[in-house]
Design a protein around this motif. Structure first.
Motif, short mmCIF file in Angstrom:
data_model
loop_
_atom_site.label_atom_id
_atom_site.label_comp_id
_atom_site.label_asym_id
_atom_site.label_seq_id
_atom_site.Cartn_x
_atom_site.Cartn_y
_atom_site.Cartn_z
N LYS B 56 0.85 -0.88 0.02
CA LYS B 56 0.06 -0.31 0.10
C LYS B 56 0.00 1.40 0.07
N GLY B 59 1.88 2.00 -3.69
CA GLY B 59 0.95 2.29 -4.03
C GLY B 59 0.51 3.27 -3.53
N GLY B 60 0.99 4.42 -3.11
CA GLY B 60 0.49 5.78 -2.59
C GLY B 60 -0.69 5.70 -1.75
N LEU B 61 -1.75 4.46 -1.44
CA LEU B 61 -2.73 4.34 -0.23
C LEU B 61 -1.60 4.74 0.77
N GLU B 75 5.32 9.81 -13.85
CA GLU B 75 3.49 10.20 -13.21
C GLU B 75 3.00 8.73 -12.13
N ASN B 76 4.35 8.67 -12.21
CA ASN B 76 4.03 7.50 -10.44
C ASN B 76 1.79 6.58 -10.83
N ARG B 77 2.32 6.48 -12.81
CA ARG B 77 1.05 5.60 -13.18
C ARG B 77 1.43 3.95 -12.37
N LEU B 78 0.33 3.26 -11.72
CA LEU B 78 0.58 2.05 -11.37
C LEU B 78 -1.53 1.88 -11.42
N PHE B 80 -3.67 -1.46 -9.02
CA PHE B 80 -4.15 -2.42 -8.04
C PHE B 80 -4.70 -3.74 -8.03
N PHE B 82 -6.33 -5.55 -5.67
CA PHE B 82 -6.98 -6.02 -4.01
C PHE B 82 -7.61 -7.47 -3.83
N PRO B 100 -11.19 2.42 -15.38
CA PRO B 100 -10.18 3.99 -14.99
C PRO B 100 -10.15 4.05 -16.75
N ILE B 103 -12.06 7.12 -15.62
CA ILE B 103 -11.92 7.96 -14.94
C ILE B 103 -10.46 8.55 -15.29
N GLN B 104 -9.45 8.51 -16.47
CA GLN B 104 -8.59 8.86 -16.96
C GLN B 104 -8.92 9.51 -18.69
N ARG B 147 -9.38 -4.95 -15.12
CA ARG B 147 -9.18 -3.41 -15.35
C ARG B 147 -7.35 -2.81 -14.71
N TYR B 151 -5.19 0.28 -18.90
CA TYR B 151 -4.42 1.59 -19.01
C TYR B 151 -3.04 1.71 -18.60
#
Lengths: 263, 249
Positions: B56, B59-61, B75-78, B80, B82, B100, B103-104, B147, B151
């Motif tokens: 986490k 993942g920046g969570l 851009e730190n695209r990742l 995840f 769960f 995704p 959203i993007q 999912r 992206y």
């Protein structure tokens, strides 16, 4: 095949409903007939039916029905909207929840019948005081439903949105509002019933128009059959508005586990 | 090992949960780790060793308390994945996989075609219009993987994605995951409780110890690729599993 079983389900539902009402009316009829109950205490179902038809045949019921329906729908709409907005704000801003929630609980627990005279003094004898009463009765259950719905969003769904860098509007429109729908619709169903009760109580206490007024008029002039016809009409209005919410629920919650058996 | 070859570099990472009444809890202490581009790395260890917390944080969570993490992607695209597949119940399979991109705001023709190819690769094409409630646990997991891949995120983080599935489905999905990974060339960090799963999937297995959560050993897995059911019968596979079991205790 699927359509057929759906039709069968609807037909069976109507049959069960009719049978239940039929048995009730039969008991009523037999009781009045054989217990020799005077008509000024409890008229027979036939007499009430004639009175009910008369309300429509003479056309006197239409403005009253319109007034009550308008009050119920308008008050319910505004009350629901405010409940949803406040519920959302309370979940997002803890300070406001702590500061304002006690007032809403006071409003909810205060006896509504005692508030009517107060609302009449503040907002006049017209429609505004009635709408305000309805809003006060709808807002709390809807607010509670919205808060419960927003609180029940799984933590990992919020994590997913964070990973995708969703903005606040996307979080609200794509996830929060939809996840809130099950709890929200439960509260809207309570809200619409409350709205009908609120309208009748307000019209009973003040004003010269609406189904509540018909009930007061029939009661004060001892027209028991008209009173019962008015009560039946109020119940029908309640069922119709409740079913409207139900239809919206079935349309928007087609994906929910609770709708699986209805397919 | 040069910096450019790495996708993620973690230096001296600590995670401490402050507590007003009791002593602070040190969840992770002194984590140093480099993960190469296109590498498949698994993290295993006993419950409470902080493997999910580490994932986490990557993942920046969750926030780290000390140390640094560097990502090759500016851009730190990742992506995840769960443990619960976290599908939106009102969206069908394709709409969930496409989420995704929505959203993007990247619903280009090219991305949509790529998504369809991924759904096909994962055996989900026929179920595109099915709602999550109509899917088995294994299929839900596949949707959540598609999912995460839909992206252009070079890094994929997976937190026990098959933990709730039966052994047969899990084995089957492991093979499918490797197929997808070999075609997409992503870097994967995979948290699991299963030693066999970690050995089967990974280039390296990171073994963590508890109290405080730290890296005990990093075990390179030298099994030939591509791997399939037969790879589990390889004598080296058994040896790696036994060795890891001994370390974990």
């Amino acid at each position: 095949m699927k359509n057929r079983s759906k039709l069968q389900k609807i037909a069976s539902g109507i049959w069960e409903y009719t049978l239940s009402i039929g048995i009730f009316i039969a008991f009523w009829f037999v009781y009045v007939r054989f217990a020799d109950v005077p008509a000024y205490i409890l008229p027979s179902p036939g007499v009430v039916w004639i009175s009910f038809v008369d309300l429509f045949r003479t056309g006197m019921v239409w403005p009253h029905l319109w007034t009550t329906s308008y009050e119920v729908l308008f008050g319910f709409f505004i009350g629901s909207l405010l409940g949803m907005i406040l519920g959302y704000i309370f979940i997002k801003i803890d300070f406001l929840k702590v500061a304002l929630m006690p007032y809403l609980i006071f409003l909810q627990t205060a006896p509504k019948i005692a508030l009517v005279p107060l609302f009449v003094i503040w907002f006049g004898i017209g429609i505004v005081s009635k709408i305000v009463l309805i809003i006060s009765m709808v807002i709390f259950p809807v607010l509670s439903g919205m808060m419960l719905g927003l609180d029940s969003i799984p933590a990992d769904v919020r994590n997913l949105l964070k990973v995708l860098k969703a903005n606040r509007w996307q979080v609200f429109s794509q996830v929060e509002i939809k996840y809130s729908l099950p709890a929200l619709f439960s509260s809207l169903k309570i809200g619409i019933v409350q709205a009908v009760i609120g309208a009748i109580v307000a019209e009973w206490m003040s004003g010269k128009q609406g189904l509540g007024y018909i009930l007061t008029y029939a009661s004060s002039t001892y027209k028991i059959s008209m009173l019962l016809a008015g009560i039946v009409l109020t119940i029908l209005l309640g069922i119709a508005t409740y079913e409207m919410v139900n239809i919206f629920e079935n349309k928007l919650l087609y994906w929910h586990e609770s709708k699986r058996n209805q397919e | 090992m040069g910096q450019k070859e790495n996708d993620v570099v973690i230096r001296d990472l600590d995670k401490i949960y402050g507590n007003l009444l009791k002593e602070d809890t040190v969840a992770l202490k002194g984590i140093n780790l480099s993960i190469k581009k296109g590498e498949f790395v698994s993290i295993i260890g006993p419950s409470g060793c902080g493997k999910s917390t580490l994932l986490k944080i990557i993942g920046g969570l969750e926030k780290l308390s000390a140390g640094t993490i560097e990502y090759s992607d500016p851009e730190n695209r990742l992506g995840f994945v769960f443990q619960d597949s976290v599908l939106l119940p009102w969206k069908n399979v394709r709409e969930n996989a496409e989420f995704p991109l929505v959203i993007q705001k990247k619903q280009t023709k090219e991305n949509e075609e790529k998504l369809d190819a991924l759904l096909d690769l994962a055996g989900l094409k026929e179920f595109s219009s099915a709602l999550p409630r109509e899917l088995s646990g294994g299929m839900k997991s596949r949707v959540s993987i598609v999912r995460a891949l839909s992206y252009d995120a070079p890094l994929l983080l997976m937190d026990e994605p098959f933990g709730a599935l039966d052994a047969l489905t899990r084995d089957h999905l492991n093979i499918e995951l490797l197929k997808i990974w070999s075609k997409t060339n992503k870097t994967i960090i995979f948290v699991t409780h299963s030693i066999e799963e970690a050995v089967f999937l990974s280039d390296r297995v990171i073994v963590m110890a508890t109290r405080p959560g730290r890296i005990r050993e990093i075990v390179p897995i030298d099994l030939t690729r591509p791997r399939d059911e037969d790879s589990r019968n390889d004598s080296k596979f058994g040896e790696y599993c036994r060795y890891l079991r001994e370390i974990i205790g």
